[in-house]
Design a protein around this motif. Structure first.
Motif, PDB file in Angstrom:
ATOM      1  N   LEU A 176       0.833  -1.201   0.000  1.00 34.79           N
ATOM      2  CA  LEU A 176       0.000   0.000   0.000  1.00 34.79           C
ATOM      3  C   LEU A 176       0.873   1.259   0.000  1.00 34.79           C
ATOM      4  CD1 LEU A 176      -3.059  -0.199   0.110  1.00 34.79           C
ATOM      5  CD2 LEU A 176      -2.960   0.697   2.424  1.00 34.79           C
ATOM      6  N   ILE A 177       1.970   1.213   0.759  1.00 33.71           N
ATOM      7  CA  ILE A 177       2.858   2.380   0.786  1.00 33.71           C
ATOM      8  C   ILE A 177       3.455   2.600  -0.597  1.00 33.71           C
ATOM      9  CG2 ILE A 177       4.916   3.366   1.817  1.00 33.71           C
ATOM     10  CD1 ILE A 177       4.298   1.855   4.308  1.00 33.71           C
ATOM     11  N   SER A 178       3.735   1.489  -1.313  1.00 31.50           N
ATOM     12  CA  SER A 178       4.277   1.664  -2.655  1.00 31.50           C
ATOM     13  C   SER A 178       3.251   2.400  -3.521  1.00 31.50           C
ATOM     14  CB  SER A 178       4.654   0.328  -3.259  1.00 31.50           C
ATOM     15  OG  SER A 178       3.531  -0.307  -3.817  1.00 31.50           O
ATOM     16  N   TYR A 179       1.944   2.163  -3.246  1.00 28.23           N
ATOM     17  CA  TYR A 179       0.912   2.916  -3.972  1.00 28.23           C
ATOM     18  C   TYR A 179       1.028   4.401  -3.658  1.00 28.23           C
ATOM     19  CZ  TYR A 179      -3.632   5.028  -4.745  1.00 28.23           C
ATOM     20  OH  TYR A 179      -4.615   5.892  -5.111  1.00 28.23           O
ATOM     21  N   PHE A 180       1.171   4.718  -2.383  1.00 27.93           N
ATOM     22  CA  PHE A 180       1.264   6.143  -2.026  1.00 27.93           C
ATOM     23  C   PHE A 180       2.512   6.789  -2.601  1.00 27.93           C
ATOM     24  CE2 PHE A 180      -1.669   4.832   1.384  1.00 27.93           C
ATOM     25  CZ  PHE A 180      -2.697   5.695   1.055  1.00 27.93           C
ATOM     26  N   ASN A 181       3.569   6.010  -2.650  1.00 29.13           N
ATOM     27  CA  ASN A 181       4.787   6.529  -3.277  1.00 29.13           C
ATOM     28  C   ASN A 181       4.544   6.855  -4.731  1.00 29.13           C
ATOM     29  OD1 ASN A 181       6.870   6.903  -1.575  1.00 29.13           O
ATOM     30  ND2 ASN A 181       7.645   4.797  -1.693  1.00 29.13           N
ATOM     31  N   ALA A 182       3.929   5.892  -5.432  1.00 29.37           N
ATOM     32  CA  ALA A 182       3.690   6.096  -6.857  1.00 29.37           C
ATOM     33  C   ALA A 182       2.774   7.286  -7.062  1.00 29.37           C
ATOM     34  CB  ALA A 182       3.081   4.836  -7.459  1.00 29.37           C
ATOM     35  N   ARG A 183       1.799   7.407  -6.200  1.00 31.57           N
ATOM     36  CA  ARG A 183       0.865   8.514  -6.290  1.00 31.57           C
ATOM     37  C   ARG A 183       1.579   9.845  -6.063  1.00 31.57           C
ATOM     38  NH1 ARG A 183      -4.548   9.728  -5.802  1.00 31.57           N
ATOM     39  NH2 ARG A 183      -4.526  11.430  -4.322  1.00 31.57           N
ATOM     40  N   PHE A 184       2.448   9.816  -5.078  1.00 31.37           N
ATOM     41  CA  PHE A 184       3.156  11.045  -4.735  1.00 31.37           C
ATOM     42  C   PHE A 184       4.040  11.498  -5.879  1.00 31.37           C
ATOM     43  CE2 PHE A 184       6.712  13.357  -2.892  1.00 31.37           C
ATOM     44  CZ  PHE A 184       6.055  14.296  -2.112  1.00 31.37           C
ATOM     45  N   PHE A 185       4.702  10.533  -6.503  1.00 32.02           N
ATOM     46  CA  PHE A 185       5.582  10.894  -7.611  1.00 32.02           C
ATOM     47  C   PHE A 185       4.819  10.927  -8.935  1.00 32.02           C
ATOM     48  CE2 PHE A 185       8.785   9.058  -4.640  1.00 32.02           C
ATOM     49  CZ  PHE A 185       9.436  10.251  -4.400  1.00 32.02           C
ATOM     50  N   GLY A 186       3.498  10.733  -8.874  1.00 31.44           N
ATOM     51  CA  GLY A 186       2.685  10.813 -10.074  1.00 31.44           C
ATOM     52  C   GLY A 186       3.032   9.739 -11.087  1.00 31.44           C
ATOM     53  N   ASN A 187       3.302   8.568 -10.618  1.00 31.32           N
ATOM     54  CA  ASN A 187       3.765   7.506 -11.504  1.00 31.32           C
ATOM     55  C   ASN A 187       2.645   6.497 -11.705  1.00 31.32           C
ATOM     56  OD1 ASN A 187       5.175   5.612 -12.833  1.00 31.32           O
ATOM     57  ND2 ASN A 187       6.927   5.626 -11.444  1.00 31.32           N
TER      58      ASN A 187
END
Lengths: 351, 821
Positions: free
Chosen positions: B562-573
């Protein structure tokens, strides 16, 4: 046991080999030398060295520095390294390490004896001795009047005693026979060291015989060049050559009869490994010979580190460090005497 | 989605926003500005003179001066330590002094000290000589008395000898020389040399004398009563007095030379009793005088040192700061006009105003005409990672940083580690008795926090002290878990009411064979104490803890994904979300999420189904009937769907991403040459991370990307299985802990208590408490700690954490002091 050192070497030698390789990695590099050569004052040299292994040894030196202080402290670092390794070493490595210092011992004996002959102060002479070649009763060398006394009083207790069997005479000491003594001792020492290494066998024997052969040949050339024009007879000269090495025996025959530097050169050029050294020199020149030999030696010493599980790395490390100290001495002398153009004359880059 | 964006920001979650700044400082205010920035400690300078060696830099001279000053300070410190003065922090008011002034002062002090040292050294040498002389006189007298009777001729000679010396030896000049003055009169007969030599050298000395004189000598020795101080090393040395009898001038010369070589000091000893007495008296009186002088000198010196010592700490600090300032100034460049220094560096955005304020102050204080220019710039390299931690979170941040420093603005796992780490530790260390011991330790450290943090601790204590808040949470959680497991040094307690089980009759004889009956309500909290000691205790606890471990593991791994999702979201990936996050989620949950579901269903319904069987046959023969292992209706259908989903998820996460990246790349660089400006907005949104990276190396290596993706996918798929299995260590360690404590309790304490003998009981108690303290509290804590660490570093963080950033290291005076100690 050649080829099987990997099986057992690390039981006793692994730790020290790791240590010595760690030390080697901290030798000054070409970049360091380039920086050092650009120094304007000895303070600059100290500042640059403070970032290296020598830092802790130099940091407490008060400001007007002298070349001798720098050299002394750098040698101290080498001695500390050596002592640490010697403490940790077990047989036969400890004997091997002790062998390394015998050369310095011979030099120190000769230094003291020559010094007392010229009536120098013993304390002053002692300060000039290389700390690796010190032994307990070295100061009492001054008491001796001739070789026999020298041997009987002092040297009989030292490891040098067996080497002395060839030069016990009752003649009074003079410059000439001290020099002959030095070379006879050196010859005996090198042969003994060579035999010891052969006894160890394996990669140690292989690499060390190469390094010692080079040393022996180099000494043979130096003896020849230095004895040209002296009253040393051909037979005597030949007696000083070590009985091994690339030049033994035919090269020695020819060297013994050489009468000038070009004849020496002609002899040496017959041997492919030495061809390259003499190729660098112009005819009739012997000044740069030392540097050429040093460069070749450093190259060979560095190669010793390419193989693992042998003792030659210790020998190589000690020699490289000594070369480094010599380099530092030369650089600081040049800087101190404002002769910076001559810095590159004698500095041998190690890496 | 908007809801997530509107959550309040978490400080620790993302590292501070950094900005690359340029400073242009006029030369006159540069020093002060750097000083103020060092006090602030929020700006990391970049070394702009990387290619220059230290002495080629602008401020090499100042650095050298500082090094020289710190050398002097070290010298003072060394002298103070040698003098044995106690370092007491002087609290008296000390006026601020300028560096130049300090330099002068230091030079003066050093000169003064050196002079005093050389004076006292000279005195000490004279004192030593006299002392040695006295000892020689005392001892040699004994030898001479024995040889007195048969040495008539020599006596006369020596009388003269001593006489000529006795009136001027007191002048304190070298006694040796006088002694060696050739005696003109008698060249033959028995003579002697007396003196003193180091005890360690005596044997060799004697041997050398024997050899040199070919045995024609007589050597007498006696140990000196007093030790003599070596003036150089200031150590006390044991010495031995000797008297050598010999005959002949040649021998005398030789012996004197040997004495010199061995550092032996020779002193003349008169044989006449009266002379002897007289000289002894004189020497003694002179010794007393000298001693007084020496003492006065030492007192004077100590006073001088004490006055230095009061300032020493302050001076050291000052010089250290000054050196740091010049080192930093050396990192700056001169601009073309040579009037300004140009520096570059990183600073957190929040600190900009503070930095500007400091710079303004510097300009004002140095009354410079021109202000310092401070403006942000674009940087090519990625910014450093900076988390603002406090004393509570710093230890947890350290745990994460030990694995790898977070990439800039990447999600920081230590936010979760604060709770999950102590909790997972406690699952393995569940015993509220041991927990309380840990808690006491942690509370002790925290209570003495203010005291301990100022003093220097050993490396082990330092570690414990640094992790005191980790320890506190670990202790609290292990008390909690211990209550759940109902373990107190492996003794069960009825804390939360009555056990649900009772014996069949009052005698309780068949409790071990027929079992207990459930008579009451379920035990309200944790494990029922009646399980302890029952036949099925292990089976019950193992099943409970194993299932619990898997549940915890699946939850934590899901959190990681789930954190990897937030990371991707944060970096707009969005590519990462679609082709990495979604299939990963599906894969993990369709297999192990389903297992967790089964566990929960089984717990709730009390079903007898065999979960191993269910899981294994889900793969082997998914279409078969489940039979008695069926837990709920439609289970077979769900299993088939989940299996298919898992199978689909594998190629889903393997193939699309590299192809899409390739397409994006070709679209950007080859397809439309001018397209970049227009699409940059969109591109940034799609994948700013790789877009930024590609500014450096525009080559797109498809095979590399594909292999990378393949490795990632395989790692994830295999990891899903192995990581879940890895969480079973929670059960294993917990089992080991409880079994160990049972062994110590039952086989040591209870066994010893069984004897009616005080000594055996005491021994048993001692063994038990040692085992508890060292094995259970220290070693088990360490092993549970390490396993919790592994679970976080490997099983949790590999789902999302890159950890390839670098730390923000601001130029700060505060960190300077730490480095030095």
């Amino acid at each position: 046991m050649y080829g099987f050192e990997a099986l057992t070497f690390n039981i006793h030698g692994g730790y020290l080999e790791a240590i010595v390789r760690g030390h080697r990695a901290r030798l000054l590099t070409a970049a360091d030398y380039n920086n050092l050569c650009q120094c304007e004052t000895l303070e600059d040299i100290k500042m640059h060295l403070s970032a290296t292994e020598y830092g802790p040894y130099l940091q407490n030196e008060p400001s007007p520095l002298h070349t001798t202080t720098i050299v002394e402290k750098c040698t101290l670092k080498l001695v500390d390294d050596y002592k640490h390794m010697l403490c940790q070493a077990t047989e036969p490595l400890s004997t091997f390490l002790e062998y390394i210092t015998y050369g310095h011992m011979i030099d120190n004996v000769v230094l003291i004896v020559t010094g007392t002959l010229h009536e120098r102060d013993v304390q002053e002479l002692l300060e000039k001795c290389h700390p690796l070649g010190m032994f307990d009763s070295i100061a009492s060398l001054a008491v001796a009047q001739n070789m026999r006394e020298l041997y009987r009083l002092v040297l009989v207790d030292t490891p040098l005693a067996p080497y002395f069997s060839d030069c016990i005479t009752s003649e009074d000491l003079d410059d000439m026979n001290i020099e002959i003594m030095r070379n006879t001792l050196y010859k005996a020492y090198l042969e003994d060291f060579y035999k010891f290494c052969q006894k160890l066998g394996g990669a140690t024997a292989e690499i060390m015989s190469d390094l010692l052969a080079f040393e022996a040949d180099r000494r043979a050339v130096n003896i020849t060049i230095n004895s040209i024009g002296t009253e040393l007879t051909r037979d005597d000269r030949k007696k000083l050559y070590s009985n091994f090495g690339l030049l033994y025996p035919y090269g020695h025959e020819e060297l013994a009869v050489s009468e000038d530097i070009d004849q020496v050169r002609a002899v040496m050029e017959k041997y492919p490994p030495y061809q390259s050294i003499f190729a660098k020199l112009s005819f009739g020149e012997s000044q740069m010979l030392d540097k050429a030999f040093n460069e070749e030696e450093v190259k060979r010493l560095c190669l010793a580190f390419d193989q693992q599980f042998h003792y030659a790395v210790f020998f190589a490390y000690m020699r490289l460090r000594e070369q480094e100290v010599r380099n530092l001495m030369w650089i600081s002398e040049c800087v101190a005497q404002n002769q910076k153009s001559r810095v590159h004359d004698s500095v041998v880059f190690i890496f | 989605m908007d809801y997530i964006d509107n959550l309040p920001p978490m400080d620790l979650m993302r590292s501070e926003k950094m900005t690359f700044v340029q400073l242009i400082m006029p030369v006159e205010s540069a020093h002060r500005a750097v000083c103020y920035l060092g006090e602030l400690g929020l700006l990391q300078f970049r070394d702009m003179n990387d290619d220059k060696s230290p002495f080629q830099r602008t401020f090499a001279n100042q650095v050298k001066r500082c090094a020289e000053m710190s050398r002097k300070l070290r010298f003072f410190k060394d002298q103070i330590n040698k003098a044995g003065l106690v370092c007491s922090p002087c609290l008296a008011f000390q006026p601020d002094i300028e560096l130049e002034e300090l330099e002068a002062q230091l030079a003066e002090h050093e000169h003064e000290l050196n002079e005093m040292n050389s004076n006292s050294e000279k005195l000490q040498q004279t004192y030593n000589e006299l002392l040695e002389f006295k000892i020689v006189l005392q001892k040699a007298c004994g030898f001479l008395a024995s040889s007195h009777s048969h040495a008539a001729i020599e006596e006369r000679e020596l009388d003269e000898h001593a006489y000529s010396n006795s009136d001027d030896y007191v002048e304190g000049a070298s006694l040796l020389e006088q002694e060696t003055r050739p005696a003109s009169s008698n060249q033959s007969g028995l003579r002697f040399v007396s003196g003193i030599v180091c005890k360690s050298k005596v044997l060799r000395f004697e041997r050398m004398l024997f050899r040199a004189t070919r045995g024609n000598m007589f050597f007498n020795q006696a140990p000196a009563d007093e030790q003599i101080m070596d003036p150089i090393s200031t150590e006390m040395v044991e010495k031995t007095v000797f008297v050598v009898f010999f005959s002949g001038e040649q021998a005398r010369l030789k012996i004197l030379k040997i004495c010199e070589a061995f550092g032996a000091h020779c002193y003349p000893v008169p044989e006449d009793i009266h002379k002897h007495r007289q000289i002894t008296r004189e020497v003694s009186s002179r010794l007393v005088d000298l001693e007084a002088t020496l003492d006065a000198g030492i007192r004077h010196r100590n006073k001088a040192l004490a006055s230095i010592e009061g300032h020493l700490a302050k001076w050291i600090n000052m010089v250290r700061r000054e050196k740091a300032v010049y080192d930093t100034l050396n990192m700056l460049n001169f601009d073309v006009t040579k009037k300004c220094l140009v520096g570059e560096g990183w600073c957190p955005i929040f600190a900009k105003t503070q930095i500007q304020e400091a710079l303004r102050r510097a300009t004002f204080d140095s009354s410079s005409q021109v202000g310092i220019i401070f403006h942000p710039m674009d940087a090519v390299e990625s910014p450093p990672t900076y988390f603002r931690t406090n004393r509570f979170t710093s230890a947890f941040q350290e745990i994460v940083d030990a694995y790898g420093v977070a990439r800039y603005q990447e999600a920081n796992p230590s936010v979760y580690t604060v709770i999950t780490f102590p909790f997972l530790f406690a699952v393995m260390f569940g015993d509220w008795g041991h927990g309380i011991c840990l808690l006491l330790g942690a509370l002790f450290l925290i209570a003495r926090e203010s005291k301990l943090c100022t003093q220097k601790l050993g490396s082990f204590m330092e570690m414990l002290f640094g992790g005191r808040y980790v320890l506190l949470l670990m202790a609290l959680f292990s008390i909690y878990c211990g209550l759940v497991y109902n373990e107190f040094f492996s003794v069960p307690f009825h804390i939360f009411g009555r056990s649900a089980y009772e014996c069949r009759d009052t005698s309780c004889r068949d409790a071990q064979t027929a079992g207990l009956l459930k008579r009451h309500d379920t035990y309200p909290f944790g494990v029922d104490p009646s399980w302890r000691g029952s036949r099925s205790e292990l089976a019950f606890l193992n099943s409970l803890k194993m299932k619990m471990s898997i549940l915890l593991g699946v939850v934590q791994m899901n959190l990681g994904i789930l954190i990897s999702y937030f990371n991707a979201r944060f970096f707009g990936n969005s590519v990462d979300i679609r082709y990495q996050f979604v299939p990963q989620m599906i894969f993990l949950n369709s297999l192990f999420g389903y297992l967790s579901l089964l566990i929960i269903v089984k717990w709730c319904t009390g079903s007898q189904a065999d979960l191993y069987h269910v899981m294994i046959y889900m793969f082997l023969s998914p279409t078969d009937n489940l039979g008695e292992n069926q837990l709920f209706w439609g289970q077979r259908f769900i299993q088939i769907v989940l299996l298919l989903l898992a199978l689909v998820a594998v190629p889903w996460m393997l193939f699309p991403k590299p192809f899409i990246l390739k397409k994006l790349h070709t679209a950007r660089y080859q397809g439309h040459a001018y397209g970049r400006l227009n699409t940059s907005e969109m591109d940034l949104e799609v994948e700013p991370d790789s877009a930024r990276a590609r500014q450096h190396h525009e080559e797109f290596n498809f095979s590399e990307v594909f292999v990378h993706q393949m490795i990632h996918s395989i790692e994830f798929v295999l990891g899903a299985v192995s990581n879940t299995a890895s969480y079973l260590r929670l059960w294993a360690l917990s089992l080991a802990h409880s079994e160990l404590s049972t062994v110590f309790y039952e086989k040591v304490l209870l066994l010893a208590w069984g004897y009616d003998n005080l000594i055996i009981r005491l021994v048993g108690l001692a063994v038990f408490s040692f085992a508890t303290a060292f094995i259970l509290l220290m070693m088990e804590t360490l092993s549970a700690f390490l396993h919790a660490l592994r679970l976080h570093w490997v099983e949790f963080q590999n789902k999302f954490y890159h950890g390839d950033g670098y730390k923000f290291r601001p130029f700060s005076f505060a960190s300077l002091a730490e480095d030095d100690d």
